[in-house]
Design a protein around this motif. Sequence first.
Motif, PDB file in Angstrom:
ATOM      1  N   ILE B  22      38.976  53.778  43.491  1.00 18.30           N
ATOM      2  CA  ILE B  22      37.599  53.847  43.983  1.00 18.30           C
ATOM      3  C   ILE B  22      37.347  55.116  44.793  1.00 18.30           C
ATOM      4  CG2 ILE B  22      37.902  52.563  46.155  1.00 18.30           C
ATOM      5  CD1 ILE B  22      34.983  52.371  43.670  1.00 18.30           C
ATOM      6  N   PHE B  86      41.490  35.688  32.405  1.00 13.34           N
ATOM      7  CA  PHE B  86      40.165  36.114  32.828  1.00 13.34           C
ATOM      8  C   PHE B  86      39.553  37.063  31.798  1.00 13.34           C
ATOM      9  CE2 PHE B  86      37.963  39.709  34.976  1.00 13.34           C
ATOM     10  CZ  PHE B  86      36.761  39.062  35.161  1.00 13.34           C
ATOM     11  N   VAL B 384      37.848  34.070  40.801  1.00 12.61           N
ATOM     12  CA  VAL B 384      37.754  35.371  40.151  1.00 12.61           C
ATOM     13  C   VAL B 384      36.406  35.448  39.462  1.00 12.61           C
ATOM     14  CG1 VAL B 384      38.966  34.669  38.026  1.00 12.61           C
ATOM     15  CG2 VAL B 384      38.923  37.043  38.675  1.00 12.61           C
TER      16      VAL B 384
HETATM   17  C1  HEM Z   1      36.566  49.745  42.461  1.00 14.59           C
HETATM   18  C2  HEM Z   1      36.226  48.980  43.415  1.00 14.59           C
HETATM   19  C3  HEM Z   1      36.903  47.686  43.610  1.00 14.59           C
HETATM   20  C4  HEM Z   1      37.794  47.397  44.577  1.00 14.59           C
HETATM   21  C5  HEM Z   1      38.291  48.330  45.662  1.00 14.59           C
HETATM   22  C6  HEM Z   1      38.210  46.046  44.375  1.00 14.59           C
HETATM   23  C7  HEM Z   1      39.106  45.401  45.181  1.00 14.59           C
HETATM   24  C8  HEM Z   1      39.629  44.170  44.914  1.00 14.59           C
HETATM   25  C9  HEM Z   1      40.448  43.428  45.803  1.00 14.59           C
HETATM   26  C10 HEM Z   1      40.850  43.866  47.179  1.00 14.59           C
HETATM   27  C11 HEM Z   1      40.781  42.276  45.186  1.00 14.59           C
HETATM   28  C12 HEM Z   1      41.696  41.192  45.717  1.00 14.59           C
HETATM   29  C13 HEM Z   1      41.042  40.139  46.525  1.00 14.59           C
HETATM   30  C14 HEM Z   1      42.074  39.140  46.992  1.00 14.59           C
HETATM   31  O1  HEM Z   1      43.035  38.917  46.245  1.00 14.59           O
HETATM   32  O2  HEM Z   1      41.924  38.593  48.091  1.00 14.59           O
HETATM   33  C15 HEM Z   1      40.180  42.305  43.889  1.00 14.59           C
HETATM   34  C16 HEM Z   1      40.275  41.317  42.967  1.00 14.59           C
HETATM   35  C17 HEM Z   1      39.854  41.456  41.671  1.00 14.59           C
HETATM   36  N1  HEM Z   1      38.892  42.357  41.235  1.00 14.59           N
HETATM   37 FE1  HEM Z   1      38.068  43.778  42.320  1.00 14.59          FE
HETATM   38  N2  HEM Z   1      37.585  45.542  43.286  1.00 14.59           N
HETATM   39  C18 HEM Z   1      36.768  46.507  42.778  1.00 14.59           C
HETATM   40  C19 HEM Z   1      35.933  46.391  41.685  1.00 14.59           C
HETATM   41  C20 HEM Z   1      36.154  45.489  40.670  1.00 14.59           C
HETATM   42  C21 HEM Z   1      35.457  45.477  39.427  1.00 14.59           C
HETATM   43  C22 HEM Z   1      34.321  46.412  39.062  1.00 14.59           C
HETATM   44  C23 HEM Z   1      36.030  44.482  38.675  1.00 14.59           C
HETATM   45  C24 HEM Z   1      35.713  44.012  37.303  1.00 14.59           C
HETATM   46  C25 HEM Z   1      35.451  44.688  36.285  1.00 14.59           C
HETATM   47  C26 HEM Z   1      37.076  43.893  39.467  1.00 14.59           C
HETATM   48  C27 HEM Z   1      37.949  42.902  39.039  1.00 14.59           C
HETATM   49  C28 HEM Z   1      38.799  42.205  39.877  1.00 14.59           C
HETATM   50  C29 HEM Z   1      39.702  41.175  39.419  1.00 14.59           C
HETATM   51  C30 HEM Z   1      39.910  40.709  37.995  1.00 14.59           C
HETATM   52  C31 HEM Z   1      40.362  40.699  40.561  1.00 14.59           C
HETATM   53  C32 HEM Z   1      41.401  39.628  40.549  1.00 14.59           C
HETATM   54  C33 HEM Z   1      41.252  38.629  41.542  1.00 14.59           C
HETATM   55  C34 HEM Z   1      42.137  38.888  42.754  1.00 14.59           C
HETATM   56  O3  HEM Z   1      42.996  39.788  42.746  1.00 14.59           O
HETATM   57  O4  HEM Z   1      42.001  38.190  43.717  1.00 14.59           O
HETATM   58  N3  HEM Z   1      37.106  44.506  40.669  1.00 14.59           N
HETATM   59  N4  HEM Z   1      39.490  43.477  43.745  1.00 14.59           N
END
Ligand code: HEM
Lengths: 341, 448
Positions: B22, B86, B384
Motif C-alpha cells: 500500500i 474466499f 473476511v
Molecule cells: C492495500 C491496502 C490494504 C491493507 C493494508 C490491508 C490490510 C489488511 C489487514 C491488516 C488484514 C488482517 C486483519 C486481521 O487479521 O486482523 C487484512 C485482511 C484481509 N484483507 Fe485486507 N488490506 C488492504 C486491502 C485489501 C483489499 C483491497 C482486499 C481485497 C481485494 C483485501 C483482502 C483481504 C483478505 C482476503 C484478508 C484476509 C482476512 C484476514 O487476514 O484477516 N485487503 N488486510
Amino acid sequence: MTLEILGITVLGVFLFGYIIIASIDFGAGFFNAFSTVTGKEHILTKVIQRYLSPVWEVTNVFLVFFFVGIIGFFPKTAYYYGSTLLVPVSIAVILLAIRGAYYAFTTYGGLKHKRYTILYGLTGLFIPASLSIVLTISEGGFVTMEKSGPVLDYWALFTSPLSWSIVVLSLTSVLYISAVFLTWYAQKAKDRAAANLLRKYALVWAGPAIITATGIIVEMKDHNPEHYQRLVDVWWLFGLSVILFAGTVFLLWKRLAYGLAFGLLTGQFTFAFLAYGISHYPYLMYPYLTIYDSFTNKAMATALVIAFIAGLCLLLPSLYLLLRLFLFNKDYVQGNRNDHA
Amino acid sequence: MGNGDSVFFSRVLTELTLSFHIIYATIGVGVPLMIMIAQWVGIKKNDEHYILLARRWTRGFVITVAVGVVTGTAIGLQLSLLWPNFMELAGNTIALPLFMETFAFFFEAIFLGIYIYTWDRFKNQKKHLLLLIPVALGASFSAIFITIVNAFMNAPQGFDLVNGELVNVSPLLAMFNPAMPSKVAHVVVTAYMTSAFVLASIGAFRLLKGSNHEYHKKALLLTMKLGLIFSIATAVIGDFSGKYLAEYQPEKLAAAEWHFETEAGAPLILYGVLDNGEVKYALKVPFGLSILAHSNPNAKVIGLDQFSKEDVPPLYIHYLFDLMVTIGMWLIFLSLVYLVGTWKKWPFIFSKWFRWLMVLGGPFSIIAIEAGWWLDEVGRQPWVLRGIMRTKDAATASGHVDTMLWLFAGLYLILGIGSAFVLWRMFRKNPVEQELADRAADKAGDMK
Ligand code: HEM
Ligand code: HDD
Ligand code: HEM
C-alpha cells in the motif's frame, strides 16, 4: 462456441502472449549475464537493454491478466491450484519480484554491478522452471484429495521424469525464443556483431528445444495415457509446428529474413500450444477439474466477456502505439534516440 | 502445522504484503497526478523549473512503480494461495472489478513506458503531457477497482446463498455496494493527499539542508497547496465514511469509538486508554458521535451491546482511528498555516523547526494510510466477507505458510532497502542546481 470455451480461449491467448514475451525477457537477461561472464558484453548489452527497458511492466501485466482472469472465469481453480501451489508459486513470485525490482533499480536507478547482472540472468532460468510446475501438476497424479482439501505430493513431483522434462523444455524454449527474437532485433538495430552472436545462440538452442518437446510427448504416454491419446489425435498440428520450426532454422542458417524467421517461430509455438491446449481439454487439472465444473455463473461470465471486449478496444491501440514507438521505430531501435526522463 | 496455525500465518502474511504494497501503491496512484499538474503549470507559465520538477519526480516514480508492480503481483497471487475458499467465492461474485483492474494496469504500464522514454521527442511539450493522462487514469482506476473489491468484502451484496449454492449473481449490484462510494472516494483522495505531502517533504528537506534555490521553493509551495486541498477533501469524505459505517457496519464504528451502550445523543470519545473495559483519560465531546454518525446531536447510535461477543472486532482499532484522524487534522492545519504564512510573510514559516514539521508531513500521511487500512480490515474481523464467511474458514490448509512468511519478509526487506537506497542515490548524485546548469549549457549548445 460456449462461454466456457470462449473463456478458456481468452485466457489461452494471454497465457501464450506471456509465454512468448516473457521468454524473450528471461532469455535476454540470461544472454546478457552470459556475455558478461564470457567477456562479450560490449556486443550484447546495448541491444538487449534497449529492447527491454520500456516493456518489462507490460510483460508482467500479461501474467497478472492470466491469473486474475482464470479466477474470474473458473473460480474453482482458486481452490484447487491455490491450495496446492503455495510453495512453487511463492518462489516464482519472489524471484519475479527480485528480478523486476532489480531491473528497475539498475536501468532507472543507475545501480550497476556484475554480480547482480549474473543473478538477474539466473532468475530468468529459475522463474520459468518454477512456473512450469503448474503445467506438470495439471497433468494429474501429483495432487490427492484429503479431508482438508487438495494436497500436493512433493516427493512424487520431484522424482517424476515428467516434471523434470517440462522444466528442461521451459528452459530450452526460453533460450531459443529469446535468441531468435533478439537476432531479428539486433539486425534491425544494424548491429552486425550482436546479430551474428545471437544467431549462433539461436542455432545452438534450436536442437535441444525440439528434442525436449518431443521427449515430453513420449513421457506423457506413461504418465497420462488419456492425454497422450488425445495428443496423438492432433498429430497434424504438431506436424505443422515442426515444419515451421524447420523453416525458422533454415532462414537463420542461410542468414535470411530474420523477421520472417521470428514469425515462423511464433507460428511453431502457436500450433504446439494449440495442440497441447486442445488435447488437454476439458481438464484444468486431471482428473478433478474441468472447465465445465469449475465455470463461473452465467451472469459473471457475460459481464467478464463484455469487460474484456471493452478492454481490448482500449488495449490494442495502446499496444500498437508502444510497438510503433519502440519496436518499429528506426531511430529508437538503432539507438539514435534516448529520451529517457 | 495445524489449521489454526495456517490461519494465523496466512493472516500475518496478508497483513505484511498489503501493508508493504500500500505504501508504493498509494504513491503510484497519487504521484502521476502531481507530475501532471507540475508539467502543466510549467507549460502554462513557461517555467523551466516546473518542467524539471515533473521530470525529476518521474524518475523517482518509476522506482516506486516497480516495487508497486512486483508487490502487487505478489498480493494478487497470495490471495488465491492463502485464501482459496474466499477467492473461490469472490471469483463467482466480485471478479468483474478485479478483471477490469488488469486493464487499468495494462493501460498504465503501456503509457508509462512511452511517457518516460519520450521526454524530448516532441517539440510540443503539450503532446508529451497528453501521454501522462492515461498513466494517471490507469493508476487511479486501479485504486478504484481494487477498492470496490474491498468495499464488497465489507458490504457484500449482489448474490443469494441458498443451501450453500450461489444464485442470482449480479456483478453490477455487487460492485455498486453501499460501502463503495465513500470508500473509493476516500482511498483515492487520500492517495493524492499522501503524494502531495510526500513530495512536499522532499522540497522542505532540501531547503533545510541549505539549498536556497527557487526550484525547491516553488516545489514546496505547489505541493503544500495541493496538500491542503486534498486533506480537506479527505476529512470531508472521511466523515461520509463514518456515516456509512453507522448505517451499515455499526459494530465497526462502535468498536472504533468505544461506544458500548446504544444511546441517543452519544458523545465522541477521543484518545484515552482502555483499562479492564473502562475508558480512561479520554476526551469526551458531548453529542459528538451522534453528529458524526447521523449529523444530528440527538440521533441514536448503536453500541456494542447489540452484538454477540464473537462478532465484535478487536477494540484496539480505536487507537488506529484516532491516529488517522489526528494526522488528517494536523496536516490540514499545517498546510493552512504554511500557505497563509507564505502569503503574509510570517518569519517562522522559514524557520528550521517549521520546515522539519513539513518534512514529517510525508511520513505522517503514510502512517495515516496504514492506520486507516488496519482500522478498516481489522474492524471487519472476524469476517473476511462480512456476515457471510469467517476469516478462519477462508484460509488455506497448507502447512508451509510460516516458511513463506519468512521468505516474503526477507523479500520486502530487500525491496524496501533497495528502493530507498536507489532513490536516495538518484537525488544525491544529480542535484537540481547541477541539472539546471547542464540543461542551460545544452540549450546554449543547440543555439549555435
Ligand atoms: C492495500 C491496502 C490494504 C491493507 C493494508 C490491508 C490490510 C489488511 C489487514 C491488516 C488484514 C488482517 C486483519 C486481521 O487479521 O486482523 C487484512 C485482511 C484481509 N484483507 Fe485486507 N488490506 C488492504 C486491502 C485489501 C483489499 C483491497 C482486499 C481485497 C481485494 C483485501 C483482502 C483481504 C483478505 C482476503 C484478508 C484476509 C482476512 C484476514 O487476514 O484477516 N485487503 N488486510
Ligand atoms: C492519508 C491518509 C488518511 C487520512 C488523513 C484520513 N484517512 Fe480515513 N482512511 C484512510 C486514510 C486516511 C484509508 C487508508 O484510505 C482508509 C482505509 C480503508 C479505506 O476505505 O480508507 C480509511 C478509512 C476510514 C474509515 C473507515 C471506513 C471503513 O472501514 O469502511 C473512516 C470512518 C475514516 N477513514 C474517516 C476518516 C476521517 C473522519 C478523517 C479525518 C480527517 C480521516 N479518515 C483521515
Ligand atoms: C488486495 C489488494 C490488492 C491487490 C490484489 C493488488 C494487486 C496488484 C497487482 C497484481 C499489481 C501489479 C500490476 C502490474 O503488473 O502492473 C498492483 C499494482 C498496483 N496497485 Fe495494487 N493491489 C491491491 C491493493 C491495492 C490498493 C488498495 C491500491 C490503491 C489504493 C492499489 C493500487 C495499485 C496501483 C496504483 C498499482 C500500479 C503500480 C503502481 O503504480 O505503483 N493496490 N496491485
